[in-house]
Design an enzyme around this catalytic site. Sequence first.
Site, mmCIF file in Angstrom:
data_model
loop_
_atom_site.group_PDB
_atom_site.id
_atom_site.type_symbol
_atom_site.label_atom_id
_atom_site.label_comp_id
_atom_site.label_asym_id
_atom_site.label_seq_id
_atom_site.Cartn_x
_atom_site.Cartn_y
_atom_site.Cartn_z
ATOM 1 N N VAL A 472 0.894 -1.169 0.072
ATOM 2 C CA VAL A 472 -0.003 -0.120 0.159
ATOM 3 C C VAL A 472 0.915 1.236 0.055
ATOM 4 O O VAL A 472 1.220 1.833 0.977
ATOM 5 C CB VAL A 472 -1.061 0.013 1.163
ATOM 6 C CG1 VAL A 472 -1.918 1.308 1.037
ATOM 7 C CG2 VAL A 472 -1.550 -1.397 1.356
ATOM 8 N N THR A 554 3.246 -4.261 -5.362
ATOM 9 C CA THR A 554 4.787 -3.955 -5.195
ATOM 10 C C THR A 554 5.569 -4.048 -6.264
ATOM 11 O O THR A 554 4.694 -4.532 -7.410
ATOM 12 C CB THR A 554 5.369 -4.981 -3.973
ATOM 13 O OG1 THR A 554 5.391 -6.315 -4.744
ATOM 14 C CG2 THR A 554 4.333 -5.201 -2.754
ATOM 15 N N GLU A 666 11.696 5.348 -13.042
ATOM 16 C CA GLU A 666 11.907 4.705 -11.816
ATOM 17 C C GLU A 666 13.048 5.280 -11.073
ATOM 18 O O GLU A 666 13.806 6.320 -11.799
ATOM 19 C CB GLU A 666 12.748 3.143 -12.272
ATOM 20 C CG GLU A 666 11.995 2.554 -13.083
ATOM 21 C CD GLU A 666 10.520 1.786 -12.048
ATOM 22 O OE1 GLU A 666 11.120 1.273 -10.860
ATOM 23 O OE2 GLU A 666 9.818 1.539 -12.597
ATOM 24 N N ASP A 677 12.095 -2.150 -19.344
ATOM 25 C CA ASP A 677 10.758 -2.366 -18.775
ATOM 26 C C ASP A 677 9.881 -2.439 -19.925
ATOM 27 O O ASP A 677 8.814 -3.118 -19.951
ATOM 28 C CB ASP A 677 10.460 -0.943 -18.043
ATOM 29 C CG ASP A 677 9.142 -0.927 -17.436
ATOM 30 O OD1 ASP A 677 9.327 -1.817 -16.512
ATOM 31 O OD2 ASP A 677 8.430 -0.276 -17.658
ATOM 32 N N LYS A 681 7.093 -5.660 -21.300
ATOM 33 C CA LYS A 681 5.809 -5.496 -21.614
ATOM 34 C C LYS A 681 5.382 -6.072 -22.937
ATOM 35 O O LYS A 681 4.213 -6.842 -22.861
ATOM 36 C CB LYS A 681 5.379 -4.048 -21.678
ATOM 37 C CG LYS A 681 5.443 -3.388 -20.441
ATOM 38 C CD LYS A 681 5.097 -1.761 -20.314
ATOM 39 C CE LYS A 681 5.176 -1.195 -19.054
ATOM 40 N NZ LYS A 681 5.292 0.253 -19.135
#
Length: 814
Positions: A472, A554, A666, A677, A681
């Site tokens: 969270v 996360t 990032e 990254d 994807k």
Amino acid sequence: MNVLKFGGTSVGSAKNINKVIDILEQYSKKSKVIAVVSAIGGVTDKLLACGYNAQLKDNTYISDFNNIKDIHFNILSELIPNTPQDISDKLQTKLNNLKSLLDGIYLINELSPKTSDKLVSFGELLSSFIITEAIKSRQLKAKRKNSQELIITNSNFTKAEVNYNISYNNIQLYFKNTKETITILPGFISKSTLGEITTLGRGGSDFTAAIVAAALDVEQLEIWTDVSGMYTANPKLVKQAYPIAHLSYQEAMELSHFGAKVLYPPTIQPILDKSIPLVIKNTLKPEAKGTQITKAYTSNTLSVRGISNVDNIALLTLEGSGMVGIPGFSKRLFETLANHKINVVFITQASSEHSICFGVNAFEAELAKTVIDANFTYEISQHKINPILIENDLAIVALIGDNMKNHQGISGKMFSALGKNNINVRAIAQGASEKNISAVIAKKDVKKALNTLHEAFFEIKTKQLNVFITGVGNVGERLVEQIKQQKKYLKDTLKINLRIIGLSNSRTMVFDTDGLPLKNWKMLLKNGDPASLDGFFNQTKAFNKRNSIFVDITANKDVANLYSKYLKESIAVVACNKIACSDTFNTYNELKYLSRKYNAPFLFETNVGAGLPVIDTLNNLIASGDKITSIQAVLSGSLNFVFNNFNDTTKFHDVVKQAQQEGYTEPDPRIDLSGVDVARKILILARESGTTMELEDIANTSFLTKNNLESNTVEDFYNTLIDDEAHFQKLFTQAKDNGCKLKYVAEFNNGKASVGLKEIPQNHPFYNLEGKDNIVMFYTQRYAEQPMIIKGAGAGADVTASGLFADIIRIGND
Ligand code: ADP
Ligand code: ASP
Ligand code: MG
């Protein structure tokens, strides 16, 4: 004449006894009333425990006794302040008798069933005395009659069988002659034809009331208890359960036989014989309608009327080739059990006749095995059958309804609902009358099974989702807020009851089995227990809730490594963490396999394009038979930001720095700028399109210089960007001269994938891509000329949270 029975809770405190008296007062204004009363709540158990200790020569029986004494004296003095001496003396005398009996048990070191009945009879004798005196003290006319003088049984102690002829005669005779407006009868207790004290079995006060009602052929019998009727399932285990307005005798009997404790099973027989309606009412809420139980009643709405459970069952199997085709095995088996008074709760026999499987109460399992093995000694020695096999820690859940036989697919629905929630069914029985379908399951799964079945059969319109969120942070916070805001809408409109049961960040974690109150969730989380990934998993598993969903927000590999454990517990996984899906193909494939095997959805829409419906669209295309020929996409919000802002008036270094400062990259911008990254994807999209591919298979020609790529630290990297400004300016100018813009593009063509910086001409759909937007173009067999295009914000906490939210809802709509 009215017959009312009040159970242990109804007479469990002075406050409740006064409620009982209020009810009796009302009734007595209209006609004569007979009130059958139980022992004060919990006293029967206390008496048994006390006797047990005395018999063990354990002195604690004295303090147990004093406790029982105090309970009764306290209630008496609260009901009748300044209790007259003669009443206190009478109570004291009864308690003295009880104490003498306990001393006797202590001395002889033995508690036979006969003495046990004598002992527990004090419960009802004491309560009926106190209640009668309390009624009289309120200036009402009442008399207590000892039902042991009316109800006569055999000498089968602890659960005696009633001699109806004598008992009915006694009851009729007594009430013909009595003029009392209110008569109080102690329930549960009786006497044998030989004059010994007997009882009618635990919960037997209901039965006493039914015998009296039947003997007097009254218009209606009322059982007053602590719940507002017979519920669709045990209300203590199923929150959503509700009282059933109307049931047939058979349905009520089946429900009570299969564990609905609110009614003692033998109660129905005497009133059924005389067609006397039975009403179950709530002493604590007399205005509630309760449940009506009458002769045949057909519900035209629901075929399943109730769900019940019996805990502590053992399953016994008699098995062996010597049984096949030889008559008489079952007869011998069940005769043996009957001879030893072992109650069989459940039977199934495979049609091959190779085995018979039956359920008994766990405490009788060993005895059952001993007597059956003894009876079949010869066959066992000849290896024709095996010794009885016992399986423990089991329970039965049963669906009940007269009308189930007229509806198809009920068992199918029952077992698929149980299966979907990973509840293993050990054995199944369906009576030929089809009033009952029972399943034997592990005891630990009872609550989950009841709730699952209740949801499937009684809450068809609402589905409860139990969500456990880990991570969270920024996105997680948005998700919790979105859930908080939408909770009511989801319930009212989509009939989804979404509850967050667990929350965790890297520091603390917090759980609430009924759903965390979201008003002050931040505070609750802050004051939670220290966080641990295994602890979170173990707790989620221990709750054993249906429709559990683990949400990973996360970017942590250790969390991704736990998905398989969650899925194996039939807990769905929703993740924006890309690590699992872009790990080795084997890992990805294994998770997909586990998801299918354990009926637990594994959804990761936000892995690509944040909240944009990219993966879902791709899955729908494939599911509907289309084939992906090519995918072209701009999938990095950060790279888009960089190349939309970089030109001949800005510096590459400054733009990257700005992107980092504004949170588009990032913390280490190399991860974005190197294209890894984006490669992850497109890898996920390629795999979802049906291609077996690894990250290394993706061609990645970097637009960075050797210098940039070889930098050791983030700071170094920024320095090399300054050094190599000319290189980036060159890339820009070349594109500009060609009338193009720079975009970082991912492609998948004929089973091959690549990522890299491209010059995009003006007429291309990528050309006008703004800010942090993403775009994906699917070329398929059906979308051959013009691609299907999905475009929009591809990064940001709010849209990512809404993508996760959409995955959760997708599970709810399943
Ligand atoms: P009493 O003391 O009034 O005889 P019991 O404790 O014997 O009351 O029975 C009432 C209890 O039965 C309820 O409090 C509830 O926990 C339990 N129960 C189990 N199944 C059901 C059901 N299907 N409907 C109502 N109550 C049930
Ligand atoms: N007091 C007895 C019992 O607890 C009988 C009853 O309450 O119905 O079993
Ligand atoms: Mg009861």
